[in-house]
Design an enzyme around this catalytic site. Structure first.
Site, PDB file in Angstrom:
ATOM      1  N   HIS A  80      -8.027   3.073  -3.402  1.00 57.07           N
ATOM      2  CA  HIS A  80      -9.022   3.351  -2.384  1.00 57.07           C
ATOM      3  C   HIS A  80      -9.889   4.489  -2.759  1.00 57.07           C
ATOM      4  CE1 HIS A  80      -6.103   1.470   0.889  1.00 57.07           C
ATOM      5  NE2 HIS A  80      -5.775   1.033  -0.113  1.00 57.07           N
ATOM      6  N   GLY A 102     -14.026   6.441   5.202  1.00 61.47           N
ATOM      7  CA  GLY A 102     -13.384   7.649   5.656  1.00 61.47           C
ATOM      8  C   GLY A 102     -13.868   8.443   6.932  1.00 61.47           C
ATOM      9  N   ALA A 135     -19.709   2.935   4.073  1.00 63.70           N
ATOM     10  CA  ALA A 135     -19.079   2.185   2.963  1.00 63.70           C
ATOM     11  C   ALA A 135     -19.683   1.301   2.181  1.00 63.70           C
ATOM     12  CB  ALA A 135     -17.928   1.597   3.572  1.00 63.70           C
ATOM     13  N   GLU A 165       1.073  -1.232  -0.025  1.00 59.23           N
ATOM     14  CA  GLU A 165       0.107   0.023   0.080  1.00 59.23           C
ATOM     15  C   GLU A 165       0.794   1.147  -0.004  1.00 59.23           C
ATOM     16  OE1 GLU A 165      -3.465   0.244   2.680  1.00 59.23           O
ATOM     17  OE2 GLU A 165      -2.455   2.147   3.407  1.00 59.23           O
ATOM     18  N   THR A 212      -3.751   4.792  -1.219  1.00 63.54           N
ATOM     19  CA  THR A 212      -4.900   5.491  -0.383  1.00 63.54           C
ATOM     20  C   THR A 212      -5.411   6.867  -1.001  1.00 63.54           C
ATOM     21  OG1 THR A 212      -3.228   6.744   0.890  1.00 63.54           O
ATOM     22  CG2 THR A 212      -3.945   4.658   1.669  1.00 63.54           C
ATOM     23  N   GLN A 248      -7.299  -3.474   8.695  1.00 59.04           N
ATOM     24  CA  GLN A 248      -6.466  -2.691   9.437  1.00 59.04           C
ATOM     25  C   GLN A 248      -5.453  -2.915  10.187  1.00 59.04           C
ATOM     26  OE1 GLN A 248      -5.653   0.527   9.955  1.00 59.04           O
ATOM     27  NE2 GLN A 248      -7.526   1.302  10.544  1.00 59.04           N
TER      28      GLN A 248
HETATM   29  P1  FAD Z   1     -18.251   1.619   7.341  1.00 60.24           P
HETATM   30  O1  FAD Z   1     -18.139   0.357   6.648  1.00 60.24           O
HETATM   31  O2  FAD Z   1     -19.133   2.545   6.773  1.00 60.24           O
HETATM   32  O3  FAD Z   1     -18.274   1.338   8.855  1.00 60.24           O
HETATM   33  C1  FAD Z   1     -18.178   2.392   9.929  1.00 60.24           C
HETATM   34  C2  FAD Z   1     -18.833   2.091  11.024  1.00 60.24           C
HETATM   35  O4  FAD Z   1     -20.319   1.986  10.786  1.00 60.24           O
HETATM   36  C3  FAD Z   1     -18.376   0.764  11.792  1.00 60.24           C
HETATM   37  O5  FAD Z   1     -18.240   0.861  13.013  1.00 60.24           O
HETATM   38  C4  FAD Z   1     -19.335  -0.229  11.022  1.00 60.24           C
HETATM   39  O6  FAD Z   1     -19.485  -1.199  11.897  1.00 60.24           O
HETATM   40  C5  FAD Z   1     -20.608   0.783  11.077  1.00 60.24           C
HETATM   41  N1  FAD Z   1     -21.613   0.272  10.226  1.00 60.24           N
HETATM   42  C6  FAD Z   1     -21.453   0.179   8.923  1.00 60.24           C
HETATM   43  N2  FAD Z   1     -22.634  -0.347   8.137  1.00 60.24           N
HETATM   44  C7  FAD Z   1     -23.358  -0.602   9.151  1.00 60.24           C
HETATM   45  C8  FAD Z   1     -24.799  -1.100   9.151  1.00 60.24           C
HETATM   46  N3  FAD Z   1     -25.146  -1.555   7.785  1.00 60.24           N
HETATM   47  N4  FAD Z   1     -25.482  -1.371  10.224  1.00 60.24           N
HETATM   48  C9  FAD Z   1     -24.639  -1.085  11.326  1.00 60.24           C
HETATM   49  N5  FAD Z   1     -23.532  -0.480  11.405  1.00 60.24           N
HETATM   50  C10 FAD Z   1     -22.765  -0.122  10.379  1.00 60.24           C
HETATM   51  N6  FAD Z   1      -9.430   6.071   5.180  1.00 60.24           N
HETATM   52  C11 FAD Z   1      -8.953   7.025   4.417  1.00 60.24           C
HETATM   53  O7  FAD Z   1      -9.404   8.091   4.857  1.00 60.24           O
HETATM   54  N7  FAD Z   1      -8.505   6.591   3.218  1.00 60.24           N
HETATM   55  C12 FAD Z   1      -7.898   5.394   2.918  1.00 60.24           C
HETATM   56  O8  FAD Z   1      -7.468   5.333   1.870  1.00 60.24           O
HETATM   57  C13 FAD Z   1      -8.289   4.386   3.747  1.00 60.24           C
HETATM   58  N8  FAD Z   1      -7.772   3.225   3.486  1.00 60.24           N
HETATM   59  C14 FAD Z   1      -8.057   2.243   4.570  1.00 60.24           C
HETATM   60  C15 FAD Z   1      -7.831   0.951   3.931  1.00 60.24           C
HETATM   61  C16 FAD Z   1      -7.906  -0.178   5.069  1.00 60.24           C
HETATM   62  C17 FAD Z   1      -7.356  -1.545   4.503  1.00 60.24           C
HETATM   63  C18 FAD Z   1      -8.639   0.030   6.272  1.00 60.24           C
HETATM   64  C19 FAD Z   1      -8.747  -0.945   7.283  1.00 60.24           C
HETATM   65  C20 FAD Z   1      -9.032   1.307   6.467  1.00 60.24           C
HETATM   66  C21 FAD Z   1      -8.645   2.522   5.648  1.00 60.24           C
HETATM   67  N9  FAD Z   1      -9.036   3.627   5.903  1.00 60.24           N
HETATM   68  C22 FAD Z   1      -8.897   4.752   4.831  1.00 60.24           C
HETATM   69  C23 FAD Z   1      -9.867   4.249   7.218  1.00 60.24           C
HETATM   70  C24 FAD Z   1     -11.431   3.957   7.028  1.00 60.24           C
HETATM   71  O9  FAD Z   1     -11.951   5.192   6.323  1.00 60.24           O
HETATM   72  C25 FAD Z   1     -12.006   4.032   8.652  1.00 60.24           C
HETATM   73  O10 FAD Z   1     -11.486   3.008   9.330  1.00 60.24           O
HETATM   74  C26 FAD Z   1     -13.384   4.372   8.664  1.00 60.24           C
HETATM   75  O11 FAD Z   1     -13.746   4.970  10.102  1.00 60.24           O
HETATM   76  C27 FAD Z   1     -14.284   3.144   8.747  1.00 60.24           C
HETATM   77  O12 FAD Z   1     -14.213   2.841   7.263  1.00 60.24           O
HETATM   78  P2  FAD Z   1     -15.307   1.672   6.714  1.00 60.24           P
HETATM   79  O13 FAD Z   1     -15.156   1.619   5.273  1.00 60.24           O
HETATM   80  O14 FAD Z   1     -15.049   0.538   7.602  1.00 60.24           O
HETATM   81  O15 FAD Z   1     -16.717   2.248   7.079  1.00 60.24           O
END
Ligand code: FAD
Length: 289
Positions: free
Chosen positions: A80, A111, A129, A22, A53, A180
């Site tokens: 990403h 994000g 997401a 990455e 990213t 993560q």
């Molecule tokens: P989501 O899937 O939306 O989840 C966020 C929260 O909402 C979680 O607690 C989840 O359990 C909850 N949730 C989601 N959907 C539901 C549902 N249907 N019902 C109930 N609860 C729900 N950040 C950046 O800004 N840029 C990057 O390039 C970047 N790359 C990353 C790469 C990896 C491999 C990882 C692990 C993280 C990365 N991040 C990046 C960080 C990421 O944006 C944060 O961790 C963010 O807080 C969560 O993203 P997510 O896609 O898991 O969100």
């Protein structure tokens, strides 16, 4: 099936684990020189793919697309993409730009609110997401991956809740997950076991952070909520100097990588942080290069 998804499923049918790195889009010209130099070095290790990213709130959109474009002609590249604060239309436009840039897949993530836009999540059209997964599916034929959290997402009650979300993302079309950072094999194994029990069949690729600069990595661990095992923490902070800390950290990273592969991980996604030396050492010493 796309090349990336095929590679990530290879191990489950007896093939070799994947190697991937990455990178992040640098802020200035000097950063681009370092990035390109590291990329050239890491490409010699024949990674299956790399990822780039993307700033929350689209802060580095053009730079991210530029890096994706430059990498894509040389190796399969995952872009990403975050959706915090974004409209559906602007997100579709970025997906189209990614496709034009030759991207091989999208990592669809939410994000977090950028420091200068504390209400972005509330204001954006896409709140989670999974909505981005659906939009990416509707707007392109690219394989879509998602984030996974071995120690639970900071806003989640527990890993079980995260696993339910992973299943929802898989049902929406996600084909793989990348984790993560974390520092104990047990966290990964517990997540995978819980995910499989809940019907999540997609490959879950562990993200591996080389502990080359102990101070930086301890700070990143704190920010992401990753637990640093107390004996590792003590050894890092009581090391005589930075070199000694690096040696302790790197030996630990290599051991963690080996354990993850022994536990059946589909491969290792190494957070290179735009540097090649530590990532090369990990890839070579775990036997992936
Ligand atoms: P989501 O899937 O939306 O989840 C966020 C929260 O909402 C979680 O607690 C989840 O359990 C909850 N949730 C989601 N959907 C539901 C549902 N249907 N019902 C109930 N609860 C729900 N950040 C950046 O800004 N840029 C990057 O390039 C970047 N790359 C990353 C790469 C990896 C491999 C990882 C692990 C993280 C990365 N991040 C990046 C960080 C990421 O944006 C944060 O961790 C963010 O807080 C969560 O993203 P997510 O896609 O898991 O969100």
């Amino acid at each position: 099936m796309s090349a990336i998804v095929e590679a990530l499923n290879r191990r489950s049918s007896g093939g070799k684990p994947t190697l991937s790195f990455e990178f992040f889009p640098p802020k200035d010209d000097a950063g681009f020189v370092t990035l390109n130099d590291s990329f050239d070095h890491l490409l010699k290790l024949s990674p299956d793919f790399v990822s780039v990213t993307y700033g929350a709130g689209g802060s580095n959109r053009e730079r991210s697309i530029a890096v994706v474009e430059s990498f894509s002609s040389r190796v399969a590249t995952i872009g990403h993409l975050t959706c915090v604060g974004a409209t559906r239309q602007s997100t579709q436009a970025v997906i189209a730009q990614f496709e034009q840039a030759g991207v091989a897949g999208i990592l669809a993530i939410r994000g977090d609110n950028p420091a200068d836009q504390p209400d972005a999540l509330n204001q954006g059209e896409l709140k989670r997401a999974v909505e981005l997964v659906t939009l990416a599916q509707e707007s392109s034929s690219l394989p879509v991956g998602v984030a996974a959290f071995p120690e639970k997402h900071p806003e989640s009650v527990d890993v079980a809740a995260d696993v339910r979300v992973l299943k929802i993302k898989q049902d929406a079309g996600a084909k793989f997950a990348v984790t993560q950072l974390f520092f104990a094999t047990s966290h990964y194994v517990e997540l995978v076991d819980a995910a499989r029990a809940a019907g999540v069949t997609m490959p879950i690729l562990p993200g591996l952070m080389p502990i080359a600069n102990a101070k930086n990595v301890l700070r990143m661990a704190q920010l992401s909520g990753a637990t640093v095992p107390s004996d590792l923490h003590d050894r890092l902070i009581s090391a005589t100097d930075e070199d000694a800390a690096r040696e302790i950290g790197m030996a630990y990273t290599v051991q963690l990588g080996r354990e993850l592969l022994s536990a059946g991980a589909p491969g290792l996604h190494i957070f290179a942080l735009n540097q090649s030396k530590a990532a090369t050492r990990v890839a070579q010493e775990v036997g992936l290069a």
